[in-house]
Design a protein around this motif. Structure first.
Motif, mmCIF file in Angstrom:
data_model
loop_
_atom_site.group_PDB
_atom_site.id
_atom_site.type_symbol
_atom_site.label_atom_id
_atom_site.label_comp_id
_atom_site.label_asym_id
_atom_site.label_seq_id
_atom_site.Cartn_x
_atom_site.Cartn_y
_atom_site.Cartn_z
ATOM 1 N N VAL A 1 41.409 39.978 33.114
ATOM 2 C CA VAL A 1 41.554 41.273 33.781
ATOM 3 C C VAL A 1 40.546 41.337 34.920
ATOM 4 O O VAL A 1 39.367 41.038 34.739
ATOM 5 C CB VAL A 1 41.330 42.424 32.788
ATOM 6 N N GLY A 2 41.019 41.701 36.100
ATOM 7 C CA GLY A 2 40.137 41.875 37.245
ATOM 8 C C GLY A 2 39.991 43.344 37.588
ATOM 9 O O GLY A 2 40.728 44.197 37.080
ATOM 10 N N THR A 3 39.047 43.645 38.475
ATOM 11 C CA THR A 3 38.779 45.025 38.890
ATOM 12 C C THR A 3 38.804 45.124 40.407
ATOM 13 O O THR A 3 38.202 44.292 41.094
ATOM 14 C CB THR A 3 37.405 45.497 38.368
ATOM 15 N N ILE A 4 39.497 46.128 40.925
ATOM 16 C CA ILE A 4 39.501 46.377 42.369
ATOM 17 C C ILE A 4 38.144 46.962 42.754
ATOM 18 O O ILE A 4 37.759 48.040 42.297
ATOM 19 C CB ILE A 4 40.616 47.370 42.768
ATOM 20 N N VAL A 5 37.406 46.242 43.583
ATOM 21 C CA VAL A 5 36.079 46.718 43.981
ATOM 22 C C VAL A 5 36.068 47.252 45.416
ATOM 23 O O VAL A 5 35.124 47.927 45.824
ATOM 24 C CB VAL A 5 35.011 45.611 43.817
ATOM 25 N N ARG A 6 37.116 46.941 46.181
ATOM 26 C CA ARG A 6 37.188 47.492 47.535
ATOM 27 C C ARG A 6 38.647 47.521 47.988
ATOM 28 O O ARG A 6 39.414 46.597 47.734
ATOM 29 C CB ARG A 6 36.350 46.667 48.518
ATOM 30 N N ARG B 1 43.815 45.515 52.581
ATOM 31 C CA ARG B 1 42.976 44.417 52.107
ATOM 32 C C ARG B 1 42.311 44.867 50.801
ATOM 33 O O ARG B 1 41.670 45.916 50.742
ATOM 34 C CB ARG B 1 41.911 44.060 53.140
ATOM 35 N N LEU B 2 42.498 44.060 49.742
ATOM 36 C CA LEU B 2 41.886 44.337 48.450
ATOM 37 C C LEU B 2 40.846 43.271 48.132
ATOM 38 O O LEU B 2 41.079 42.076 48.357
ATOM 39 C CB LEU B 2 42.935 44.338 47.330
ATOM 40 N N ALA B 3 39.702 43.694 47.610
ATOM 41 C CA ALA B 3 38.710 42.774 47.045
ATOM 42 C C ALA B 3 38.734 42.971 45.534
ATOM 43 O O ALA B 3 38.641 44.100 45.046
ATOM 44 C CB ALA B 3 37.323 43.059 47.599
ATOM 45 N N ILE B 4 38.883 41.873 44.807
ATOM 46 C CA ILE B 4 39.033 41.919 43.355
ATOM 47 C C ILE B 4 37.937 41.076 42.715
ATOM 48 O O ILE B 4 37.701 39.935 43.121
ATOM 49 C CB ILE B 4 40.419 41.378 42.936
ATOM 50 N N GLU B 5 37.279 41.642 41.722
ATOM 51 C CA GLU B 5 36.254 40.902 40.988
ATOM 52 C C GLU B 5 36.841 40.394 39.686
ATOM 53 O O GLU B 5 37.500 41.131 38.953
ATOM 54 C CB GLU B 5 35.038 41.789 40.715
ATOM 55 N N ALA B 6 36.611 39.107 39.415
ATOM 56 C CA ALA B 6 37.144 38.453 38.223
ATOM 57 C C ALA B 6 36.005 37.825 37.429
ATOM 58 O O ALA B 6 34.950 37.512 37.987
ATOM 59 C CB ALA B 6 38.160 37.389 38.620
ATOM 60 N N PRO B 7 36.205 37.615 36.126
ATOM 61 C CA PRO B 7 35.130 37.058 35.289
ATOM 62 C C PRO B 7 34.848 35.591 35.593
ATOM 63 O O PRO B 7 35.647 34.899 36.247
ATOM 64 C CB PRO B 7 35.663 37.244 33.864
ATOM 65 N N GLN B 8 33.729 35.127 35.095
ATOM 66 C CA GLN B 8 33.231 33.782 35.366
ATOM 67 C C GLN B 8 34.229 32.685 34.991
ATOM 68 O O GLN B 8 34.339 31.685 35.691
ATOM 69 C CB GLN B 8 31.919 33.569 34.599
ATOM 70 N N ALA C 1 30.311 35.532 38.037
ATOM 71 C CA ALA C 1 31.591 36.171 38.345
ATOM 72 C C ALA C 1 32.033 35.783 39.751
ATOM 73 O O ALA C 1 31.270 35.204 40.537
ATOM 74 C CB ALA C 1 31.475 37.684 38.217
ATOM 75 N N VAL C 2 33.277 36.078 40.075
ATOM 76 C CA VAL C 2 33.812 35.715 41.381
ATOM 77 C C VAL C 2 34.519 36.920 41.987
ATOM 78 O O VAL C 2 35.120 37.722 41.276
ATOM 79 C CB VAL C 2 34.776 34.509 41.258
ATOM 80 N N ARG C 3 34.419 37.063 43.303
ATOM 81 C CA ARG C 3 35.108 38.120 44.034
ATOM 82 C C ARG C 3 36.009 37.455 45.072
ATOM 83 O O ARG C 3 35.581 36.550 45.781
ATOM 84 C CB ARG C 3 34.096 39.046 44.706
ATOM 85 N N PHE C 4 37.246 37.903 45.144
ATOM 86 C CA PHE C 4 38.162 37.307 46.104
ATOM 87 C C PHE C 4 38.974 38.392 46.796
ATOM 88 O O PHE C 4 39.143 39.493 46.289
ATOM 89 C CB PHE C 4 39.091 36.287 45.433
ATOM 90 N N GLY C 5 39.459 38.052 47.977
ATOM 91 C CA GLY C 5 40.211 39.012 48.769
ATOM 92 C C GLY C 5 41.664 38.608 48.911
ATOM 93 O O GLY C 5 41.993 37.421 48.992
#
Length: 205
Positions: A108-113, A122-129, A160-164
């Motif tokens: 499960v990821g989270t929308i951070v921006r 444009r969405l930035a999503i944070e995902a677990p390690q 953790a990782v953040r991707f757009g």
């Protein structure tokens, strides 16, 4: 198997708890073309049709969801009234418009921006390690069952990782992704090819 190309948006119109969770999902499909036992990806989760009814353009189907699935998917996916992305399973000869998707959520990821860029979102999503090794710039990822291209990747302190990703107007309109807000959770499935490459790399090591 699926392609990550959503064909319709459904609505959860009924929840029943009897051990597993049973959902009745309204959809614009033809019920005569929905087979009992068929697989339909529901916001990225492969589920089995156990009932169906209605009429063409105003149909419904029912699925059972186990506690294991509930524990591994985004918290609001299965709320009554929630909109979900729908994709019937891939048939031999169908166009592969997105990428190979199995319908098994990895995390499960989270929308951070969320930001508007011209007509796109444009969405930035944070995902677990655990997902960090599988997410690469210009690679593919399924977000709530939608095949998207990763634009950029940022490894965060702690692992953790953040991707757009970028949503063109069409994708925002015909899927649930256009309604996502900061803080929302999403179901993520990594690219199947990346999964096998990681396995081969681990065996070489």
């Amino acid at each position: 198997m699926f392609t990550g190309i959503v064909t319709a948006i459904g609505t959860i119109e009924q929840r029943e708890e009897h051990g597993d969770l049973r959902l009745r999902i309204a959809c614009p499909f033809d019920p005569e073309k929905i087979a009992i036992g068929a697989s339909i990806a529901c916001s990225g989760v492969c589920l089995t049709v156990v009932e169906r009814g209605g009429q063409a353009g105003d149909a419904w189907f029912a699925v059972d969801i186990s506690g294991e699935t509930l524990s591994r998917t985004a918290r609001d996916t299965w709320a009554e009234g929630a909109a979900i992305n729908l994709e019937p399973s891939l048939k031999v000869g169908d166009e592969l418009g997105g990428h190979i998707v199995s319908g098994h959520v990895d995390a499960v990821g989270t929308i951070v921006r969320r930001a508007q860029e011209d007509h796109s979102i444009r969405l930035a999503i944070e995902a677990p390690q655990d997902l960090a090794p599988f997410i690469a710039s210009k690679g593919s990822i399924a977000v709530d069952g939608v095949s998207l291209t990763v634009n950029e990747v940022e490894d965060l302190p702690g692992g953790a990782v953040r991707f757009g990703v970028n949503l063109i107007p069409h994708t925002a309109e015909v899927t649930t992704l256009g309604a996502l807000a900061e803080g929302d959770q999403v179901n993520l499935e990594i690219d199947t090819v990346a999964r096998y490459l990681k396995r081969l790399e681990s065996l070489r090591g």
